[in-house]
Write a protein that holds these residues in place. Structure first.
Motif, PDB file in Angstrom:
ATOM      1  N   GLU A   6       2.967 -43.160  -5.221  1.00 46.41           N
ATOM      2  CA  GLU A   6       2.389 -44.304  -4.514  1.00 46.41           C
ATOM      3  C   GLU A   6       2.357 -44.092  -3.009  1.00 46.41           C
ATOM      4  O   GLU A   6       1.476 -44.607  -2.321  1.00 46.41           O
ATOM      5  N   ASP A   9      -1.008 -39.926   0.161  1.00 49.48           N
ATOM      6  CA  ASP A   9      -2.438 -40.127   0.400  1.00 49.48           C
ATOM      7  C   ASP A   9      -3.252 -39.285  -0.568  1.00 49.48           C
ATOM      8  O   ASP A   9      -4.373 -39.643  -0.933  1.00 49.48           O
ATOM      9  N   ARG A  28      -4.685 -37.572  -7.692  1.00 42.81           N
ATOM     10  CA  ARG A  28      -4.772 -38.930  -7.145  1.00 42.81           C
ATOM     11  C   ARG A  28      -5.163 -38.852  -5.675  1.00 42.81           C
ATOM     12  O   ARG A  28      -4.693 -37.987  -4.949  1.00 42.81           O
ATOM     13  N   ALA A  29      -6.009 -39.768  -5.244  1.00 46.97           N
ATOM     14  CA  ALA A  29      -6.370 -39.895  -3.835  1.00 46.97           C
ATOM     15  C   ALA A  29      -6.318 -41.375  -3.482  1.00 46.97           C
ATOM     16  O   ALA A  29      -6.904 -42.198  -4.190  1.00 46.97           O
ATOM     17  N   ARG A  30      -5.599 -41.702  -2.435  1.00 49.37           N
ATOM     18  CA  ARG A  30      -5.449 -43.100  -2.029  1.00 49.37           C
ATOM     19  C   ARG A  30      -6.796 -43.700  -1.638  1.00 49.37           C
ATOM     20  O   ARG A  30      -7.103 -44.829  -1.962  1.00 49.37           O
ATOM     21  N   THR A  31      -7.567 -42.968  -0.892  1.00 50.91           N
ATOM     22  CA  THR A  31      -8.899 -43.405  -0.483  1.00 50.91           C
ATOM     23  C   THR A  31      -9.860 -42.279  -0.825  1.00 50.91           C
ATOM     24  O   THR A  31      -9.445 -41.227  -1.289  1.00 50.91           O
ATOM     25  N   ASP A  32     -11.112 -42.484  -0.567  1.00 53.44           N
ATOM     26  CA  ASP A  32     -12.061 -41.409  -0.814  1.00 53.44           C
ATOM     27  C   ASP A  32     -11.860 -40.341   0.254  1.00 53.44           C
ATOM     28  O   ASP A  32     -12.453 -40.392   1.324  1.00 53.44           O
ATOM     29  N   SER A  33     -11.010 -39.411  -0.035  1.00 58.38           N
ATOM     30  CA  SER A  33     -10.651 -38.370   0.925  1.00 58.38           C
ATOM     31  C   SER A  33     -11.751 -37.331   1.088  1.00 58.38           C
ATOM     32  O   SER A  33     -11.748 -36.575   2.046  1.00 58.38           O
ATOM     33  N   SER A  70       0.627 -36.360   2.711  1.00 66.36           N
ATOM     34  CA  SER A  70       0.185 -37.423   3.613  1.00 66.36           C
ATOM     35  C   SER A  70      -0.858 -36.801   4.534  1.00 66.36           C
ATOM     36  O   SER A  70      -0.790 -35.610   4.849  1.00 66.36           O
ATOM     37  N   GLN A  71      -1.838 -37.599   4.933  1.00 64.71           N
ATOM     38  CA  GLN A  71      -2.883 -37.088   5.812  1.00 64.71           C
ATOM     39  C   GLN A  71      -2.509 -37.386   7.256  1.00 64.71           C
ATOM     40  O   GLN A  71      -2.081 -38.495   7.583  1.00 64.71           O
ATOM     41  N   TYR A  80      -3.169 -32.086   6.150  1.00 59.02           N
ATOM     42  CA  TYR A  80      -2.180 -32.736   5.298  1.00 59.02           C
ATOM     43  C   TYR A  80      -0.831 -32.053   5.447  1.00 59.02           C
ATOM     44  O   TYR A  80      -0.751 -30.886   5.781  1.00 59.02           O
TER      45      TYR A  80
END
Length: 139
Positions: A6, A9, A28-33, A70-71, A80
């Motif tokens: 969770e 990123d 998994r990608a938190r946002t559209d990376s 993390s980005q 990253y």
């Protein structure tokens, strides 16, 4: 493991290369990376002030791993870094859902897939790539 997932990123499986990291799979990608399989991403080292920095491992060319990242904000090229050093690195051997995924460091490792298991502290975590995928895809 769930908390690490969770917090990330980006969670990716791939291989360390001389140019950075080749992404074979985005778990998994938190946002559209914009990161897709086949992409090469830039990895930065941990900040010098990170506790236990001297005890952290390195990523060497050719290693197959799952990384919890993390980005870095404000970089021209998306960059990253692993979450909490070795906590964000799983070495992978084999292929498919049954591939073995093991924490990089027994001492600096998550202690359970979905909930923490205090009795596992200091032993590292060994699971399958399929289990990591399942945790990463949980909403």
């Amino acid at each position: 493991m769930q908390q690490l997932t969770e917090a990330a990123d980006l969670v990716v499986r791939g291989q360390v290369t001389s140019a950075g990291f080749r992404v074979d799979e985005v778990l998994r990608a938190r946002t559209d990376s914009g990161v897709r399989p086949g992409a090469s991403i830039t990895l930065a080292s941990l900040d010098a002030g990170v506790a236990d920095m001297a005890h952290m491992s390195t990523l060497d060319v050719g290693q197959h791993v799952v990384l919890y990242l993390s980005q870095d904000a404000g970089t021209a090229t998306p960059t990253y870094r692993t979450l909490s050093g070795d906590f964000g690195i799983f070495d992978v051997t084999g292929s498919g859902d049954d591939a073995v995924a093991a924490t990089r460091s027994p001492a600096m490792a998550v202690t359970g897939l979905r909930t923490e298991d205090a009795t596992a502290s200091g032993n590292g975590l060994r699971t399958t790539l399929g289990e990591l995928r399942a945790v990463a895809q949980r909403p």
